[in-house]
Design a protein around this motif. Structure first.
Motif, mmCIF file in Angstrom:
data_model
loop_
_atom_site.group_PDB
_atom_site.id
_atom_site.type_symbol
_atom_site.label_atom_id
_atom_site.label_comp_id
_atom_site.label_asym_id
_atom_site.label_seq_id
_atom_site.Cartn_x
_atom_site.Cartn_y
_atom_site.Cartn_z
ATOM 1 N N PHE A 286 0.841 -1.187 0.031
ATOM 2 C CA PHE A 286 -0.048 -0.035 0.034
ATOM 3 C C PHE A 286 0.838 1.195 -0.131
ATOM 4 N N ARG A 287 2.045 1.212 0.729
ATOM 5 C CA ARG A 287 2.826 2.538 0.969
ATOM 6 C C ARG A 287 3.516 2.639 -0.520
ATOM 7 N N PHE A 288 3.905 1.624 -0.941
ATOM 8 C CA PHE A 288 4.499 1.603 -2.497
ATOM 9 C C PHE A 288 3.585 2.596 -3.404
ATOM 10 N N SER A 289 2.258 1.949 -3.277
ATOM 11 C CA SER A 289 1.338 2.486 -4.229
ATOM 12 C C SER A 289 1.178 3.940 -3.982
ATOM 13 N N GLN A 290 1.060 4.357 -2.628
ATOM 14 C CA GLN A 290 0.866 5.722 -2.310
ATOM 15 C C GLN A 290 1.916 6.443 -2.829
ATOM 16 N N LEU A 291 3.008 6.269 -2.944
ATOM 17 C CA LEU A 291 4.362 7.045 -3.117
ATOM 18 C C LEU A 291 4.707 7.064 -4.618
ATOM 19 N N ASP A 292 4.371 5.718 -5.350
ATOM 20 C CA ASP A 292 4.796 5.758 -6.575
ATOM 21 C C ASP A 292 3.478 5.905 -7.756
ATOM 22 N N GLY A 293 2.154 5.528 -7.136
ATOM 23 C CA GLY A 293 1.219 5.591 -8.008
ATOM 24 C C GLY A 293 0.815 4.255 -8.441
ATOM 25 N N SER A 294 1.430 3.316 -8.088
ATOM 26 C CA SER A 294 1.357 1.922 -8.676
ATOM 27 C C SER A 294 0.045 1.170 -8.350
ATOM 28 N N ARG A 295 -0.867 1.187 -9.459
ATOM 29 C CA ARG A 295 -2.136 0.290 -9.152
ATOM 30 C C ARG A 295 -1.933 -1.037 -8.893
ATOM 31 N N GLY A 296 -0.826 -1.567 -9.430
ATOM 32 C CA GLY A 296 -0.447 -3.185 -9.317
ATOM 33 C C GLY A 296 -0.086 -3.278 -7.857
ATOM 34 N N HIS A 297 0.580 -2.375 -7.125
ATOM 35 C CA HIS A 297 0.930 -2.740 -5.893
ATOM 36 C C HIS A 297 -0.198 -2.477 -4.949
ATOM 37 N N GLN A 298 -1.330 -1.355 -5.250
ATOM 38 C CA GLN A 298 -2.373 -1.504 -4.472
ATOM 39 C C GLN A 298 -3.272 -2.687 -4.303
ATOM 40 N N THR A 299 -3.186 -3.484 -5.415
ATOM 41 C CA THR A 299 -3.867 -4.636 -5.761
ATOM 42 C C THR A 299 -3.445 -5.718 -4.925
ATOM 43 N N ALA A 300 -2.108 -5.658 -5.007
ATOM 44 C CA ALA A 300 -1.070 -6.826 -4.409
ATOM 45 C C ALA A 300 -1.364 -6.581 -2.762
ATOM 46 N N GLY A 301 -1.608 -5.269 -2.447
ATOM 47 C CA GLY A 301 -2.034 -4.953 -0.737
ATOM 48 C C GLY A 301 -3.337 -5.382 -0.518
ATOM 49 N N VAL A 302 -4.372 -5.222 -1.392
ATOM 50 C CA VAL A 302 -5.530 -5.582 -0.996
ATOM 51 C C VAL A 302 -5.710 -7.301 -0.918
ATOM 52 N N VAL A 303 -4.815 -7.860 -2.021
ATOM 53 C CA VAL A 303 -5.082 -9.460 -1.891
ATOM 54 C C VAL A 303 -4.358 -9.979 -0.553
ATOM 55 N N ILE A 304 -3.320 -9.391 -0.441
ATOM 56 C CA ILE A 304 -2.325 -9.719 0.886
ATOM 57 C C ILE A 304 -3.425 -9.562 2.305
ATOM 58 N N LEU A 305 -4.163 -8.403 2.093
ATOM 59 C CA LEU A 305 -4.749 -7.981 3.353
ATOM 60 C C LEU A 305 -6.058 -9.092 3.598
ATOM 61 N N VAL A 306 -6.491 -9.450 2.403
ATOM 62 C CA VAL A 306 -7.718 -10.296 2.540
ATOM 63 C C VAL A 306 -7.274 -11.549 2.991
ATOM 64 N N VAL A 307 -6.081 -11.994 2.604
ATOM 65 C CA VAL A 307 -5.571 -13.222 3.031
ATOM 66 C C VAL A 307 -5.102 -13.071 4.564
ATOM 67 N N LEU A 308 -4.598 -12.071 4.799
ATOM 68 C CA LEU A 308 -4.278 -11.552 6.235
ATOM 69 C C LEU A 308 -5.744 -11.637 7.270
ATOM 70 N N VAL A 309 -6.631 -11.043 6.817
ATOM 71 C CA VAL A 309 -7.954 -11.347 7.371
ATOM 72 C C VAL A 309 -8.372 -12.682 7.795
ATOM 73 N N VAL A 310 -8.300 -13.594 6.726
ATOM 74 C CA VAL A 310 -8.629 -14.695 6.813
ATOM 75 C C VAL A 310 -7.688 -15.641 7.779
ATOM 76 N N VAL A 311 -6.450 -15.284 7.676
ATOM 77 C CA VAL A 311 -5.464 -16.063 8.661
ATOM 78 C C VAL A 311 -5.813 -15.637 9.777
ATOM 79 N N VAL A 312 -5.862 -14.391 10.123
ATOM 80 C CA VAL A 312 -6.072 -14.006 11.769
ATOM 81 C C VAL A 312 -7.358 -14.626 12.127
ATOM 82 N N ALA A 313 -8.564 -14.387 11.315
ATOM 83 C CA ALA A 313 -9.623 -14.996 11.787
ATOM 84 C C ALA A 313 -9.698 -16.508 12.190
ATOM 85 N N GLY A 314 -8.841 -17.197 11.422
ATOM 86 C CA GLY A 314 -8.526 -18.603 11.645
ATOM 87 C C GLY A 314 -7.712 -18.846 12.865
ATOM 88 N N LEU A 315 -6.738 -17.897 12.911
ATOM 89 C CA LEU A 315 -5.769 -18.061 14.439
ATOM 90 C C LEU A 315 -6.292 -17.859 15.702
#
Length: 332
Positions: A286-315
């Protein structure tokens, strides 16, 4: 009559509960790191998705509450069973987890900053002081006369280094520039040294035991956190920053390959090692996306965040089940 009273069980705390308190592990603070990491990841995604800010605020309250509860339990253990704390300190694997206490403080300070700069600064100062002391103590412990075996070395040994590179993320924002560079330098030096040792251990020696295998995910954390620290101090994305972030992605790809083996392992508190590294990589994206304007990195941030939410809920679910079944806080 007095002898009977002296030898009788504690009328307030049953013996079983006393035993569980004595075995309350320092690794519980990894839960706080995971919850605070999720809090910061939700906050990092808020500029693109405003509703995430409300979720971040809720997670901050939950994480802070859990941190207070765990801290009180561990303080009670330290006061009542100091010998058990000393035993953990001298344990070749658990020693590396003591800095999770100060790392949790640093993450709490960073998460609190948007809501109260002064409070966040005081928490940060306490975390920095503790992190400095624990880093020196842990490294001194590693360099002591004790004989460590190859099997004792796991990616969990990165935790002291990760704690040092977390310092600049907020430190640079509140004006502690030289202190931030000092801790960043120390963290990077020991990350490189430990990375060499860990890779040697993974390639040329026996596999990590099942109970500690989830710590493999910690490989992701140092470069991802170092990226966040570096851009916080410099304010820009240059070639070195890109190397750090992409190193995080490379380690993440190596971890993904290990998912089939991870899925077959029984639950242990070490599973919480999955949470904070994923949070760090999401925040960095997300930080790279904000500084560089990269939509790809924003998408990566979202995907990883979704995985993180699922992982934390399971934990959270699995940890609750383990506590209910009495599988945690038992002699190893």
């Amino acid at each position: 009559m007095s002898d009977q009273m002296t030898n009788s069980p504690d009328p307030i705390t049953p013996p079983q509960e006393i035993s569980r308190l004595a075995h309350f592990p320092v690794t519980f603070f990894a839960i706080v790191m995971g919850l605070m990491g999720l809090t910061l990841a939700l906050h990092a995604g808020a500029p693109a998705y405003r509703w995430l800010e409300h979720a971040s605020s809720l997670m901050l309250l939950i994480g802070a509450t859990v941190m207070i509860v765990i801290s009180l339990f561990y303080l009670a253990k330290a006061l009542r069973y100091p010998g058990m704390v000393a035993e953990e300190w001298h344990h070749p694997v658990k020693l590396a987890f003591f800095p999770t206490i100060t790392v949790s403080l640093l993450l709490l300070a960073t998460a609190t900053y948007p809501y109260g700069a002064t409070l966040a600064e005081w928490i940060w100062l306490a975390g920095v002081a503790g992190q400095g002391v624990l880093t020196l103590a842990v490294i001194t412990g590693w360099m002591s006369h004790r004989s460590f075996q190859v099997g004792h070395l796991t990616p969990a040994w990165f935790i002291p280094a990760v704690g040092n590179v977390i310092v600049p993320i907020l430190g640079a924002r509140i004006g502690y520039i030289e202190t931030s560079w000092l801790f960043f330098s120390g963290g990077m030096i020991f990350w490189i040294v430990l990375l060499t040792l860990v890779m040697n251990r993974l390639i040329f020696h026996d596999p990590i035991v099942a109970r500690l295998f989830p710590t493999m995910v910690i490989l992701i954390a140092p470069p991802a956190v170092a990226f966040l620290a570096y851009v916080s101090m410099t304010g820009e994305v240059d070639g070195f920053a890109r190397i750090l972030l992409n190193a995080g992605y490379i380690f993440a790809a190596l971890v993904v390959v290990q998912v089939p083996r991870l899925a077959q392992l029984p639950f242990a508190l070490s599973w919480w090692a999955l949470s904070f590294p994923l949070a760090a990589l999401s925040i960095a994206s997300f930080r790279f996306s904000q500084l560089d304007g990269s939509r790809g990195h924003q998408t990566a941030g979202v995907v990883i965040l979704v995985v993180l939410v699922v992982v934390v809920a399971g934990l959270i679910l699995r940890t609750g089940q383990a506590i209910a079944r009495g599988e945690i806080c038992q002699p190893e």
